[in-house]
Write a protein that holds these residues in place. Sequence first.
Motif, PDB file in Angstrom:
ATOM      1  N   ASP A   1      26.114  28.101 -84.512  1.00 48.01           N
ATOM      2  CA  ASP A   1      27.574  27.920 -84.475  1.00 48.01           C
ATOM      3  C   ASP A   1      28.300  29.257 -84.469  1.00 48.01           C
ATOM      4  N   THR A   2      27.785  30.218 -85.233  1.00 46.82           N
ATOM      5  CA  THR A   2      28.426  31.532 -85.308  1.00 46.82           C
ATOM      6  C   THR A   2      28.335  32.260 -83.978  1.00 46.82           C
TER       7      THR A   2
ATOM      8  N   ALA B   1      27.926  30.939 -80.936  1.00 42.50           N
ATOM      9  CA  ALA B   1      28.774  30.262 -79.949  1.00 42.50           C
ATOM     10  C   ALA B   1      30.248  30.575 -80.191  1.00 42.50           C
ATOM     11  N   ALA B   2      30.665  30.543 -81.462  1.00 37.26           N
ATOM     12  CA  ALA B   2      32.062  30.822 -81.783  1.00 37.26           C
ATOM     13  C   ALA B   2      32.430  32.265 -81.457  1.00 37.26           C
ATOM     14  N   ALA B   3      31.505  33.198 -81.722  1.00 32.77           N
ATOM     15  CA  ALA B   3      31.779  34.605 -81.423  1.00 32.77           C
ATOM     16  C   ALA B   3      31.957  34.830 -79.925  1.00 32.77           C
ATOM     17  N   LEU B   4      31.084  34.246 -79.134  1.00 31.31           N
ATOM     18  CA  LEU B   4      31.211  34.402 -77.687  1.00 31.31           C
ATOM     19  C   LEU B   4      32.503  33.775 -77.187  1.00 31.31           C
ATOM     20  N   ASP B   5      32.833  32.607 -77.689  1.00 32.28           N
ATOM     21  CA  ASP B   5      34.061  31.951 -77.250  1.00 32.28           C
ATOM     22  C   ASP B   5      35.298  32.718 -77.706  1.00 32.28           C
ATOM     23  N   ALA B   6      35.167  33.497 -78.805  1.00 31.39           N
ATOM     24  CA  ALA B   6      36.293  34.303 -79.291  1.00 31.39           C
ATOM     25  C   ALA B   6      36.476  35.588 -78.498  1.00 31.39           C
TER      26      ALA B   6
ATOM     27  N   ARG C   1      20.269  29.179 -78.758  1.00 27.89           N
ATOM     28  CA  ARG C   1      21.043  27.931 -78.658  1.00 27.89           C
ATOM     29  C   ARG C   1      22.540  28.221 -78.681  1.00 27.89           C
ATOM     30  N   GLY C   2      22.950  29.194 -79.485  1.00 27.63           N
ATOM     31  CA  GLY C   2      24.356  29.555 -79.523  1.00 27.63           C
ATOM     32  C   GLY C   2      24.843  30.091 -78.199  1.00 27.63           C
ATOM     33  N   ILE C   3      24.019  30.893 -77.537  1.00 29.88           N
ATOM     34  CA  ILE C   3      24.377  31.415 -76.213  1.00 29.88           C
ATOM     35  C   ILE C   3      24.498  30.271 -75.224  1.00 29.88           C
ATOM     36  N   ALA C   4      23.555  29.330 -75.293  1.00 34.71           N
ATOM     37  CA  ALA C   4      23.571  28.194 -74.368  1.00 34.71           C
ATOM     38  C   ALA C   4      24.763  27.278 -74.608  1.00 34.71           C
ATOM     39  N   GLU C   5      25.160  27.124 -75.878  1.00 36.07           N
ATOM     40  CA  GLU C   5      26.258  26.214 -76.200  1.00 36.07           C
ATOM     41  C   GLU C   5      27.628  26.809 -75.908  1.00 36.07           C
ATOM     42  N   SER C   6      27.701  28.123 -75.810  1.00 37.87           N
ATOM     43  CA  SER C   6      28.981  28.763 -75.517  1.00 37.87           C
ATOM     44  C   SER C   6      29.420  28.465 -74.090  1.00 37.87           C
ATOM     45  N   ASP C   7      30.720  28.543 -73.860  1.00 35.49           N
ATOM     46  CA  ASP C   7      31.257  28.377 -72.511  1.00 35.49           C
ATOM     47  C   ASP C   7      31.143  29.648 -71.675  1.00 35.49           C
ATOM     48  N   VAL C   8      30.689  30.745 -72.301  1.00 36.22           N
ATOM     49  CA  VAL C   8      30.602  32.023 -71.611  1.00 36.22           C
ATOM     50  C   VAL C   8      29.340  32.064 -70.756  1.00 36.22           C
ATOM     51  N   ASP C   9      29.473  32.558 -69.547  1.00 37.71           N
ATOM     52  CA  ASP C   9      28.332  32.659 -68.634  1.00 37.71           C
ATOM     53  C   ASP C   9      27.303  33.636 -69.197  1.00 37.71           C
ATOM     54  N   ARG C  10      26.042  33.256 -69.151  1.00 34.53           N
ATOM     55  CA  ARG C  10      24.969  34.107 -69.678  1.00 34.53           C
ATOM     56  C   ARG C  10      25.029  35.515 -69.104  1.00 34.53           C
ATOM     57  N   ASP C  11      25.320  35.661 -67.830  1.00 36.50           N
ATOM     58  CA  ASP C  11      25.306  36.980 -67.210  1.00 36.50           C
ATOM     59  C   ASP C  11      26.431  37.879 -67.700  1.00 36.50           C
TER      60      ASP C  11
ATOM     61  N   VAL D   1      34.728  36.611 -87.965  1.00 39.66           N
ATOM     62  CA  VAL D   1      34.280  36.848 -86.593  1.00 39.66           C
ATOM     63  C   VAL D   1      35.453  37.304 -85.740  1.00 39.66           C
ATOM     64  N   ARG D   2      36.554  36.572 -85.808  1.00 34.53           N
ATOM     65  CA  ARG D   2      37.737  36.937 -85.016  1.00 34.53           C
ATOM     66  C   ARG D   2      38.411  38.197 -85.555  1.00 34.53           C
TER      67      ARG D   2
END
Length: 265
Positions: free
Chosen positions: A23-24, A26-31, A50-60, A227-228
Motif C-alpha cells: 500500500d505504501t 502504490a500510494a507513493a507512486l500515485d503521489a 505488488r505495489g508497483i503493479a497496483e499503482s496507476d504509474v507506468d512501470r517504465d 509520504v506526501r
Amino acid sequence: MPPLDLSIGLGTSGLDDPETCTDTVAAALDAGYRHVDTAQMYDNEAAVGRGIAESDVDRDDVVVATKVHPENLAPEDVRETARESLDRLGLDRVDLLYVHWPIRAYDAAATLPAFDDLRDAGLTDHVGVSNFTPDLLREADEILDAPIAAHQVECHPRFQQRELRDLADEFDHRLVGYSPLGRGEILDDSEVAAIAERNDLSPAVLALAWALDRGIVPIPKARGDHVRENLRAAEVDLPAAALDAVDALDPGERRIDPDDAAWNR
C-alpha cells in the motif's frame, strides 16, 4: 543506455508487513514518487513489486532499485539471486542493481564482473554500489566495465559525507542517501528545528531539501501522510543562508554502523 534519472525515492527498509509495504509503495507512486528502493536483505521485494503493479504509474516511468545481499556476492550467487529478485518483484529487469555491502562473500575481482554480466544480459540497466569506502569505490571503478551509476550510503545533515560527495562528482555518479533523517533523530534535533522554523518548514522537509540541493538523492522511509510531506522537499527552494546553516552543523555519528562494515576494518 540512457542516463539514470534519480529523483527523491521511497526507501522500504523496515516495511516488513507485506500489505503495508504494498500500500505504501502504490500510494507513493500515485503521489508522485518515481524511484523505489528495496533489497534482498529487506525481505519485501514481492510486496514492493505488488505495489508497483497496483499503482496507476507506468512501470517504465519508475526507477526500481534492489540490492544483492552480502551473503550472495559470489559470482554464481549474484547471477542466481538477482534473477530471484526479479521474480519476486514481478519484473523482467530492474533499473539499478547494487552491491549492498562490500563484505562477507564480496570479492571485487570476482563479484563485480557478475554485475557486468547481468547488465549485459539486460537484467539491470545500471550497476550501483552501497556502503563502499573511498578506496573500495576506486577499486570498483577500475574493475567494472559498466560505469558506477550510484553509490548509496548513509547521509543526512549530521553525517554529510563530503568526501564521498566529491568522489561522486569525480566519477560522475549519483550519491544516494539512505537514512536521510538520521533514523528519525534529525526530527528531534533542536538546531535543525531552528533552521527549519526560520524557513517555515518541518525538519524533515528541510533535511530532504538540503540533500537535493547538495546533489544527494535522499530515499526516506515513510508511511501515511509522511509520504506526501517528504515529497514536498522537491518543490522547496532553500535560501543560501539555510543551506549554509545546515552545512555548518557539527558532525555527528553514523546511525548504521555494523561491526563488519568496510570502514571498521
